[in-house]
Motif scaffolding. Structure first.
Motif, short mmCIF file in Angstrom:
data_model
loop_
_atom_site.label_atom_id
_atom_site.label_comp_id
_atom_site.label_asym_id
_atom_site.label_seq_id
_atom_site.Cartn_x
_atom_site.Cartn_y
_atom_site.Cartn_z
N VAL A 1 39.07 -14.32 40.73
CA VAL A 1 37.36 -14.30 40.95
C VAL A 1 37.19 -15.38 41.66
O VAL A 1 37.54 -16.55 41.34
N GLY A 2 36.57 -14.92 43.22
CA GLY A 2 36.20 -16.28 43.70
C GLY A 2 34.75 -16.61 43.44
O GLY A 2 34.67 -17.95 43.27
N ILE A 3 33.50 -15.54 43.42
CA ILE A 3 32.59 -15.70 43.16
C ILE A 3 31.62 -15.07 42.04
O ILE A 3 31.13 -14.18 41.89
N VAL A 4 31.29 -16.07 41.06
CA VAL A 4 30.11 -14.77 40.12
C VAL A 4 28.77 -15.21 40.07
O VAL A 4 28.51 -16.81 40.37
N ARG B 1 33.01 -23.97 52.98
CA ARG B 1 32.66 -24.52 52.32
C ARG B 1 33.75 -22.95 51.32
O ARG B 1 34.51 -23.70 50.32
N TYR B 2 33.42 -22.38 51.38
CA TYR B 2 34.51 -20.59 51.22
C TYR B 2 34.25 -19.58 51.63
O TYR B 2 32.85 -19.91 52.55
N PRO B 3 35.08 -18.97 52.54
CA PRO B 3 35.00 -17.69 52.97
C PRO B 3 33.91 -16.09 53.19
O PRO B 3 34.61 -15.46 52.28
N VAL B 4 32.98 -16.83 52.82
CA VAL B 4 31.92 -15.69 52.07
C VAL B 4 31.38 -14.48 53.81
O VAL B 4 31.20 -15.45 54.93
N LYS C 1 40.06 -12.21 47.64
CA LYS C 1 39.25 -12.68 45.14
C LYS C 1 37.69 -11.91 45.32
O LYS C 1 37.41 -11.05 46.23
N ARG C 2 37.90 -11.57 44.18
CA ARG C 2 36.71 -10.66 43.66
C ARG C 2 35.51 -11.50 43.56
O ARG C 2 35.21 -12.61 43.41
N ASP D 1 36.15 -19.53 41.42
CA ASP D 1 36.02 -20.53 42.34
C ASP D 1 34.79 -20.97 42.17
O ASP D 1 34.52 -22.47 43.14
N TRP D 2 34.29 -20.52 42.30
CA TRP D 2 32.17 -20.64 42.78
C TRP D 2 31.51 -20.00 41.59
O TRP D 2 31.72 -19.07 41.75
#
Length: 237
Positions: free
Chosen positions: A38-41, A228-231, A63-64, A92-93
């Motif tokens: 899971v990447g971000i909730v 910060r994160y690959p969004v 990631k999800r 992760d976030w």
């Protein structure tokens, strides 16, 4: 073998968070059973719930993105389900967006004392959730409350001013704890006669964004997470 996981019970009959409780319990178990990365909730109220986030955003690390929004939710109720619906998924976030429904209490009481009580409740709950995430070494971002555009409702001006004050304190908390500050408010608000409104072209009901409002929110997320994160924000064809 089924995983050990936190499955929350429903609350008293008629409680607004009950409507997705069984669904979230089942979905959370499946994620843990399959060890899904899971990447971000995203967790919050109807503004999160109604957002089909994966139509707007994707992660380049495969990631999800998980949506755990519930309509009519409030800060104290998100706090109660924060472990089950976000932390145990080991993202992760976490993007936390909550508080506007707490201000419904202004419909009955617009006194300064009640305004302060609402503000203190929201900020205390957000602070606890920041601490909970950081104790688990999970990154957390906290979003502003969004402005509203319901000038015919009693207490609109009081609510608008309170939201602005709460957002200033959310920014302060993010600085204090090193959390990421997600400023939807600035991009989605216009000022008329000294009062902040949710922009007319972004909403049908004066509270919830429609497709264009969510597109701005996705852009804000992409910008905030840059470096910060690959969004990645999906753009319309």
């Amino acid at each position: 073998m089924r995983p050990n996981f936190i499955a929350l019970p429903k609350l008293e009959d008629g409680h607004p968070v009950n409507k997705l409780r069984e669904s979230f319990n089942r979905r959370n178990e499946v994620i843990l059973y399959h060890h899904d990365p899971v990447g971000i909730v995203f967790i919050g109220d109807s503004i999160t719930d109604y957002w089909d986030i994966e139509s707007y955003l994707t992660l380049s690390n495969n990631k999800r993105i998980i949506n755990r929004g519930i309509g009519n939710d409030r800060s104290q109720w998100v706090r109660d389900r924060f472990e089950a619906d976000s932390l145990q998924l080991k993202p992760d976030w976490i993007v936390l967006s909550i508080g506007i429904n707490n201000t419904k209490e202004l419909d009955e009481d617009q006194s300064e004392a009640n305004q302060q009580q609402i503000k203190d409740r929201i900020l205390a709950d957000i602070e606890v959730m920041i601490e909970m995430a950081q104790a688990r070494n999970i990154n957390i971002a906290v979003a502003t409350l969004t402005s509203t555009n319901r000038p015919n409702l009693e207490g609109f001006i009081v609510r608008a001013q309170l939201v602005q004050s709460i957002n200033q304190e959310i920014a302060r908390l993010c600085t204090q704890y090193g959390a990421l500050y997600i400023n939807y408010y600035e991009q989605m608000t216009e000022t008329k006669d000294g009062i902040d409104y949710l922009r007319d072209e972004l909403t049908d009901d004066g509270l919830h964004p429609h497709v264009l409002g969510y597109d701005i929110m996705a852009e804000v997320i992409e910008t905030a997470f840059a470096g910060r994160y690959p969004v990645i924000r999906k753009t319309e064809n």
